[in-house]
Design a protein around this motif. Structure first.
Motif, short mmCIF file in Angstrom:
data_model
loop_
_atom_site.label_atom_id
_atom_site.label_comp_id
_atom_site.label_asym_id
_atom_site.label_seq_id
_atom_site.Cartn_x
_atom_site.Cartn_y
_atom_site.Cartn_z
N TYR A 324 -0.25 2.35 -1.32
CA TYR A 324 -0.76 1.98 -2.65
C TYR A 324 0.09 2.64 -3.74
O TYR A 324 0.52 1.98 -4.70
N ILE A 369 -6.14 -2.17 -5.42
CA ILE A 369 -6.41 -1.60 -4.10
C ILE A 369 -6.38 -2.70 -3.04
O ILE A 369 -5.77 -2.55 -1.98
N GLY A 372 -2.80 -3.75 -2.43
CA GLY A 372 -2.08 -2.80 -1.59
C GLY A 372 -2.46 -2.92 -0.12
O GLY A 372 -1.60 -2.89 0.77
#
Length: 534
Positions: A324, A369, A372
């Motif tokens: 991330y 998030i 990622g």
């Protein structure tokens, strides 16, 4: 007598091997499917996967060429069915009765390393273990861990500022974030999972961290693929032939397993004595109080859950956070937008700590998030085996070698099935023509007509799905949200000058996707970290 057995053994094994291969070839629908040519009789396409520059290079290419289902050659003429088709994945993972379960080689490896916990269990054993463990991973239970997550995240910020960044006069330097994130997630799972203080961020030395360091480093033995193929899928023998190999890699696994049994036993005994803890193990022990053996875990199963949860709740989360930060560093405009969203929520809190509801309200942060996790699933492929004859439906027809279009794939019991998590997560028909790009906005304006409803989180396969989906996905997501928000409030992340010594590659280590640099030992993720206080 011994010499006679040695002489006769090849006369038995070789014909059995040839007969099994011929039988499978004659009766297998897989031979009608398109796929890459075998690069080697000994290794099949496994040699291509071992030698590829980065994880996914081969699979992405094959998916573009053959569609979302293809035939892949394994060792010694064996075949595998590789699946990235959304409907096929949904069926395999959700069909009742565990028609597709973990492969023999996976079971033996997990048992050797982590014992007989949830990641090892199959069939009804898995159903029983999961049923006992579910209360410990409910959504309300996860929210109680938020203060623990916040304390560890704040400690990480403090350590980075005082011990790392302060040592550099310019106030910024290249930091290997994987090491710091690994320490943080170990402290988190220790406290939230078992009420145990590892003190990794405090600089305390603990034997578990040493055992866990670089557990999966090193390239797997090539001849190990051949041994496993003969042992499990040709001779179909139950024991593990690699367990006692005198190599550094397998010695590490044996040492880790022996250490974790002793360590975990102590954790369970302490939890039993204390009795009223809020951690996962204490909740699990209370849920295990039933007198019905069909609804409880055995003593050894309880102990082995700790090794399983420690690894699954620590290493995989650290790697996901690392990837991330890598994407955020590559996309500064996304990083600034996340930071602005955090500031807007903070402005409404009047100094109070953020709640789980606050974190969930950060739509763009959550979208980054998900993005990622989509681009960098730590488990790139799930290895399954058909436990009975079945027919797998497809969402889109595929073309066979003969040019026939088929909308389903018949499989026989024993068929090896690879679930291509990484390929599915980048399918253009699901995620758009820019599926290889980091674009969080795709989760803000979702085209539901393309939604496949496969995964447990964001329609992703990253946490798998169905009865075998990751039981701790809520734990992982909330932990990631907390750590990301805390880090981005305090630091700016960017890539260092890109050279052969700093360019990050995706490589497999023990089946998990790690960030590495050429010539490096173990995982590495060097990012320029600048304090926002400057």
């Amino acid at each position: 007598m011994g010499n006679q057995i040695t002489t006769l053994l090849p006369l038995v094994v070789v014909p059995a091997f040839l007969a099994r291969i011929y039988y499978r070839w004659q009766n297998d629908f897989l031979r009608k499917l398109r796929g890459p040519d075998s690069s080697s009789f000994l290794y099949g396409n496994d040699i291509d996967l071992i030698c590829q520059n980065e994880v996914g290079d081969c699979e992405f290419k094959w998916a573009r060429e053959y569609g979302n289902v293809w035939r892949q050659h394994g060792c010694l003429g064996t075949d595998r069915l590789v699946v990235a088709d959304p409907e096929a994945l949904r069926y395999i993972l959700h069909v009742p009765g565990y028609h597709f379960d973990k492969r023999k080689e996976v079971l033996k490896f997990v048992e050797m390393t982590f014992g007989r916990g949830l990641t090892w269990a199959t069939g009804e054993t898995h159903r029983r273990q999961r049923g006992v463990m579910n209360p410990a991973f409910s959504a309300p239970q996860m929210r109680t861990f938020l203060p623990m997550f916040q304390n560890s995240a704040s400690k990480l910020v403090q350590v980075l500022k005082e011990e790392v960044i302060a040592a550099e006069p310019s106030g910024q330097l290249v930091v290997d974030m994987i090491g710091w994130l690994s320490r943080t997630t170990l402290d988190v799972i220790g406290e939230a999972g078992f009420g145990f203080q590892f003190g990794s961020l405090d600089g305390l030395e603990n034997p578990l961290r040493k055992q866990n360091e670089n557990l999966f480093t090193g390239t797997p033995l090539r001849y190990g693929f051949i041994i496993r193929t003969i042992w499990y899928y040709i001779l179909e023998l139950p024991s593990d032939p690699l367990r006692y190999l005198p190599t550094p890699r397998y010695r590490r696994f044996r040492r880790y397993s022996a250490f974790m049994r002793n360590f975990s036993q102590g954790i369970v005994e302490r939890s039993i004595i204390e009795g009223d803890g809020k951690d996962v193990m204490s909740v699990l022990l209370r849920a295990n109080a039933s007198e019905d053996p069909r609804r409880t875990l055995s003593d050894i199963e309880m102990v082995d859950q700790i090794a399983t949860l420690l690894f699954a709740g620590h290493d995989t989360t650290a790697k996901s956070l690392t990837w991330y930060l890598y994407e955020i560093a590559r996309n500064p405009e996304c990083q600034e937008r996340v930071r602005a969203e955090i500031a807007a929520i903070r402005a409404k809190k009047s100094g109070e700590e953020l709640s789980a509801t606050d974190l969930e309200s950060m739509a763009y942060t959550l979208a980054t998030i998900k993005e990622g996790l989509r681009l960098h699933p730590i488990v790139h492929t799930l290895l399954k085996e058909a436990t009975q004859d079945d027919v797998i439906p497809l969402s889109s027809p595929i073309v066979t070698k003969s040019g026939e279009q088929v909308s389903s794939i018949p499989v026989r019991k024993g068929t090896l099935v690879d679930l291509a998590v990484g390929v599915y997560n980048r399918l253009p028909e699901i995620w758009g023509i820019d599926a290889n790009e980091f674009k969080p906005e795709r989760f803000l304006d979702i085209d539901k007509s393309h939604r496949s409803n496969v995964g447990v989180f964001g329609n992703l396969m990253t946490f798998s799905s169905g009865p075998s989906g990751c039981i701790g996905w809520r734990f992982a997501v909330l932990e990631m949200q907390t750590i990301i928000v805390t880090l981005l409030e305090n630091f700016e992340f960017s890539l260092p000058p890109q050279t052969e010594k700093t360019r990050i590659y995706r490589k497999l280590a023990g089946g998990l996707m790690a960030s590495v640099v050429k010539g490096g030992k173990g995982a590495w993720m060097g990012l320029v970290v600048k304090s926002l206080e400057e």
